[in-house]
Design a protein around this motif. Sequence first.
Motif, PDB file in Angstrom:
ATOM      1  N   VAL A 197       0.840  -1.492  -0.022  1.00  0.00           N
ATOM      2  CA  VAL A 197      -0.072  -0.230   0.232  1.00  0.00           C
ATOM      3  C   VAL A 197       0.489   1.297  -0.489  1.00  0.00           C
ATOM      4  N   PHE A 198       1.725   1.132   0.678  1.00  0.00           N
ATOM      5  CA  PHE A 198       2.775   2.137   1.119  1.00  0.00           C
ATOM      6  C   PHE A 198       3.729   2.914  -0.061  1.00  0.00           C
ATOM      7  N   TYR A 199       3.763   2.072  -1.097  1.00  0.00           N
ATOM      8  CA  TYR A 199       5.015   1.784  -2.084  1.00  0.00           C
ATOM      9  C   TYR A 199       3.683   2.484  -3.326  1.00  0.00           C
ATOM     10  N   ASN A 200       2.701   1.946  -3.441  1.00  0.00           N
ATOM     11  CA  ASN A 200       1.807   2.052  -4.476  1.00  0.00           C
ATOM     12  C   ASN A 200       1.515   3.632  -3.961  1.00  0.00           C
ATOM     13  N   THR A 201       1.051   4.746  -2.735  1.00  0.00           N
ATOM     14  CA  THR A 201       0.666   5.552  -2.913  1.00  0.00           C
ATOM     15  C   THR A 201       1.750   6.522  -2.520  1.00  0.00           C
ATOM     16  N   PHE A 202       2.950   6.718  -2.425  1.00  0.00           N
ATOM     17  CA  PHE A 202       4.443   7.193  -2.734  1.00  0.00           C
ATOM     18  C   PHE A 202       4.983   6.693  -3.963  1.00  0.00           C
ATOM     19  N   PRO A 203       4.924   6.859  -5.427  1.00  0.00           N
ATOM     20  CA  PRO A 203       5.812   6.151  -6.127  1.00  0.00           C
ATOM     21  C   PRO A 203       6.738   6.691  -6.417  1.00  0.00           C
ATOM     22  N   GLN A 204       6.839   8.110  -5.964  1.00  0.00           N
ATOM     23  CA  GLN A 204       7.411   9.153  -6.201  1.00  0.00           C
ATOM     24  C   GLN A 204       8.430   9.244  -5.056  1.00  0.00           C
ATOM     25  N   GLY A 205       8.307   8.993  -4.198  1.00  0.00           N
ATOM     26  CA  GLY A 205       8.802   8.863  -2.862  1.00  0.00           C
ATOM     27  C   GLY A 205       7.979  10.055  -1.862  1.00  0.00           C
ATOM     28  N   ILE A 206       8.819   9.933  -0.310  1.00  0.00           N
ATOM     29  CA  ILE A 206       8.171  10.978   0.386  1.00  0.00           C
ATOM     30  C   ILE A 206       8.768  12.264   0.712  1.00  0.00           C
ATOM     31  N   ASP A 207       7.916  13.253   0.253  1.00  0.00           N
ATOM     32  CA  ASP A 207       8.621  14.920   0.868  1.00  0.00           C
ATOM     33  C   ASP A 207       8.097  15.031   1.781  1.00  0.00           C
ATOM     34  N   ASP A 208       7.493  15.386   2.530  1.00  0.00           N
ATOM     35  CA  ASP A 208       7.179  15.822   3.783  1.00  0.00           C
ATOM     36  C   ASP A 208       6.449  14.772   5.159  1.00  0.00           C
ATOM     37  N   THR A 209       6.956  14.197   6.208  1.00  0.00           N
ATOM     38  CA  THR A 209       6.886  13.141   6.659  1.00  0.00           C
ATOM     39  C   THR A 209       5.043  14.144   7.244  1.00  0.00           C
ATOM     40  N   GLU A 210       4.441  14.974   6.861  1.00  0.00           N
ATOM     41  CA  GLU A 210       3.521  15.133   7.443  1.00  0.00           C
ATOM     42  C   GLU A 210       2.581  14.122   6.135  1.00  0.00           C
ATOM     43  N   ASP A 211       2.916  14.238   4.623  1.00  0.00           N
ATOM     44  CA  ASP A 211       2.010  13.087   4.066  1.00  0.00           C
ATOM     45  C   ASP A 211       1.676  12.094   4.369  1.00  0.00           C
ATOM     46  N   ILE A 212       2.667  11.016   5.419  1.00  0.00           N
ATOM     47  CA  ILE A 212       2.459  10.419   6.028  1.00  0.00           C
ATOM     48  C   ILE A 212       2.003  10.171   6.958  1.00  0.00           C
ATOM     49  N   ILE A 213       0.648  11.303   8.206  1.00  0.00           N
ATOM     50  CA  ILE A 213       0.220  11.352   9.024  1.00  0.00           C
ATOM     51  C   ILE A 213      -1.192  11.504   7.706  1.00  0.00           C
ATOM     52  N   GLY A 214      -1.682  12.579   6.578  1.00  0.00           N
ATOM     53  CA  GLY A 214      -2.636  12.018   6.010  1.00  0.00           C
ATOM     54  C   GLY A 214      -2.774  11.143   4.830  1.00  0.00           C
TER      55      GLY A 214
END
Length: 857
Positions: A133-150
Motif C-alpha cells: 500500500v505505502f509504495y503505491n501511495t508514494f511511488p515517487q517517494g515522500i517529500d514531507d513526513t506530514e504526508d505520511i500522517i495524512g
Amino acid sequence: MEIVKIAISAFSHNDRTREILGLTTELTWYFTRVAVVSEDRKENDDTYPSSDKCWWPTRIFSENWNDSGDHRNGSKGGMWVLEQKLDQPLEEEAGKMSHLYREKKFSAFVLLGLAFQSLGVVYGDLGTSPLYVFYNTFPQGIDDTEDIIGALSLIIYSLTLIPLLKYVFIVCRANDNNQGGTLALYSLLCRHAKLRTIPNQHRTDEELTTYSRSTFSDHSFAAKTKRWLEADSFKRNALLVLVLVGTCMVIGDGILTPAISVLSASGGIKVDHPKMSSGVVTIVAVIILVGMFSMQHYGTDRVGWLFAPTVLLWFLVIGGIGVFNLCKYDSSVLKAFYPPYIYRYFRRTKKTGWISLGGIMLCITGTEALFADLAHFPVIAIQIAFTIIVFPCLLLAYCGQAAYLMVNKDHVYDCFYRSIPERIYWPVFLLATLAAIVASQATISATFSIINQAHALGCFPRIKVVHTSKRFLGQIYVPDVNWLLMLLCIAVTAGFGNQSQIGNAYGTAVGVVMLVTTVIMTLVMLLVWHCHWIIVLVFTSLSLIVECTYFSALLFKIGQGGWVPLAIASVFLLIMYTWHYGILKGYEFELHSKVSLAWILGLGPSLGLVRVPGVGLVYSELANGVPRIFSHFITNLPAVHSVVIFVCVKYLPVYTVPEDERFLVKRIGPRNYHMFRCVARYGYKDLHKKDEGFELKLFEHLFMFVRLESMMEGCSDSEDYSLYNRKTKRSRDFQMKDIPQTSTANNDIMVSVSSGDAIVPVGSSRRAQTTVTSSGLDSGLTEGEIYELEFLSRSRDIGVVHILGNTVVRARRGSSIMKKIAINYIYAFLRKMCRENSVIFNVPHESLLNVGQIFYV
C-alpha cells in the motif's frame, strides 16, 4: 384431511402399498394444503377459474399461461383449449422442507470457531494489502513526513467506512441465503422483480423452499421501482450488463491478486540481497504462480485446514510488528485518527495527493472478495472475525509502517520488509509468502465459483467443472479457466515486473466492482429490504461520494497499468454477453416455434409412426410445450420410442434447489400415449454432476409419479368422495362445453384427461421403488395401471436413448451487421469451443442421437 385419511386406509390393506404408506403420509399435508388453498383462491382471486372448475386434485385450468408464467387473456379455439388442458404447466408443493433452510442458530463457541475458519477463506486478500500500500501511495517517494500522517489517516478511515461499515455490516446482510457477490445479488433481485431476460421461469418455481422473497404494497415506493424496471427491456438489459461488468472485474481480480500478492511477497528476497536484480524476483514470483496454478486440480480440501491458522498467525504477526514499530520509532503517528489531517493532506499536496488515492485504495482491496467468498460462513462469524482480529491488526500494521517511515522515509519502496525486526525476518518472509498464496487461492476459488454461477444464469459457455472434494460440493475446479488465469497472471507479472503498475490495475478493478455493488445494493434496499427512500438515498450518496472520489483518482492511472483490468473485463464481457444473447435468441425461437400438442394428439397413440420398444429422452430448453426438435425427429424418421420423456434442465435464480424438489414429473396427453415431461431444476450453486445418478433419479421420480397418480385417481372411485366426484364431473362438463363435439375421439380424450392428467407432486427419490414386477404391484391398482408400470419398467430395461438437438443458430437475412457478427461468428465460435451437451449430461455415445436443425433468429 378426511379425504386423505380414507385414501390411505383404502390402500393400506396391501403389503406392497404399505411400503409407500410412509411417503403417502408425508404428502398428507400437501393434499390438504391444495384443497384449502384452492378453495380460498376460488373465492378470493378473480384471476382463478370460477367455482365450477375442478381444483382438487387435478387442478385443471382454463386460462392461458405462457412459458414464462405470464397470464394472457382472451378467448381461443377449442383445439387450443384442449392443448392447454392436456399440457398444463408443472405444479410442485412448497414448504415441506422449509425448516431445513431457516437461518441456523449457533452457540458462542461455535461462532468463534466459524470466525476462526473464515479468516483463511475470506480475509486472506485483505490481509496481504500491507505488503504494497505505502509504495503505491508514494511511488515517487515522500517529500514531507506530514504526508505520511495524512495518508495514514486516509487509510484508517477508508478501512472504517468501506470494509467495516459498508461491507461487513450492511452489504454482507444482503446475501442470497448466505451467497455473496454481484451475481447472487442479481439473483436476489430477479426473485423480487421480473428482471431475467430469459423467460424460462414459471410461477411454480416460486414455491421452492429456497425461493424466498418478500411482498410489498402496490402503492409503495418499492412497487413503483419494480414497475419502472419491468416496464422496459432496455432497463433489464442495462442491469444485466452492469452485473456482468462487475462479474468480469471480479474475474480480473482473480488475475491481479495472485500477481501483486506473490510479487510483493517475493520482493522480500531483494531486501536482504540489495544487489539482486528485479528480474530474479520476477522469476521467483512466476515459479510460485506456476506451482500454485498447477496444484489447483487437487483442490483446497487437503490443505484447507492450514489456511485459517496461517492467516491468523499472519494477522497477529503484522499487528505485533506494528506495535513494535510504534514503540521503537514514532508513536505520534496515532494522531492520524484525527480526521482533519485528511483535509490538510489534500490542501498541501493538491493534485499529487488526489492521485495518491489510487494507491491508498489498495488498503481495501480484498473487500469485494470478502463479499464474494461469503458462502460457507454465517454473516455474524465474518463480522466477529473482522472486528476482533482483522480490523485491529490491519490498523496496527499500517500505523507501525507509518511510524517506521517517519524515521526512514527513503525506505518507502519496501517499507514492510524493512520494518521487520532482523531476528524474525526470514520466518516473516516465509509467512508472507504463504499468506500471499492463501490470498491468491481464495481469489482463484471465488473466480471458479463466479464463472460457474454465470454459466448457470446463461451468461458463460459450457465448460468442464470438476469436484475437488467429496465432503464439500462447493469446492470446484475449472481446468480451462485455471490455465487461462495462469497465463494471464504470468503475463501481467512478467510484463510489468513491478508493484506500482500492477497496483494501478488492481485498484481500477476494485473500484469498478465497488461502484457496481453500490448500484445493485440500492435496488436491493428498495425491492428486498423495503427501506425508506431517504435511507436508501443517504446510503447511496455516501457510498458514491467515497467510491467516486477514489475512482476519479484511478482515472489518472489508466495509462500506467489501469487499462489492464478494463481490457480483460472487455473481453470477458464480450464473451459473456454474446453467449447470453445467443442463448436468449435460440430460446425465443424455440419458444415461438414449439409444436402444438393438439397436432401430436391428432396423430393418435402411435403418433402416426412405429412405436419401437425403449425410452426416448428428448432434451429441450422448454419447460412447457412440445419442442420443435421432436416434430423434426418424427417427420424425418419412421419410428419413435414406446415411451417418450421430454427432459428440461433449467437453472433458477436461487442458490440451490433441494434434492426432494429438484424433479417435476407430469403426464402429457392420455395414458396410452406414454408421454411424460420431466423438469430438473438447479440453483446457480448446484452442479449437474457428471455421473449416472441423473438418469436413475429421473426414472425413480417417474415411477413414483405413476404410483401417486394412480392413488389419487383411485380416490374418485369411492362413494365416500362425493364432493370430489361432483367437482370432477363439473370440471368435465365445463370442458365439454368449450370443445366442439366433432367426434367420439374427442370425448375419449377428454375423459382420459380428466382422470389421467392429474398433476402429482413427487416425493423424495430415496423411497422410490424403481423395479416394477407383477408380483410386487399394489393389488389396489387397476389392471391398466399395473400394465403401465410394467410397460415402463420393460421399456427402460430394453434401452434408453438420449435425443439431443445439435442446433445451429444463424442470424436471419436482413439482420444488422452487429447481430450477424455476434451470432454468426462470435457465438458460433464459442459454441464450437465449448463442451457439448452430451458431455455435460454424461450421455454414452451408443445411447446418443443428435438431431440437427438450424434456427434463424
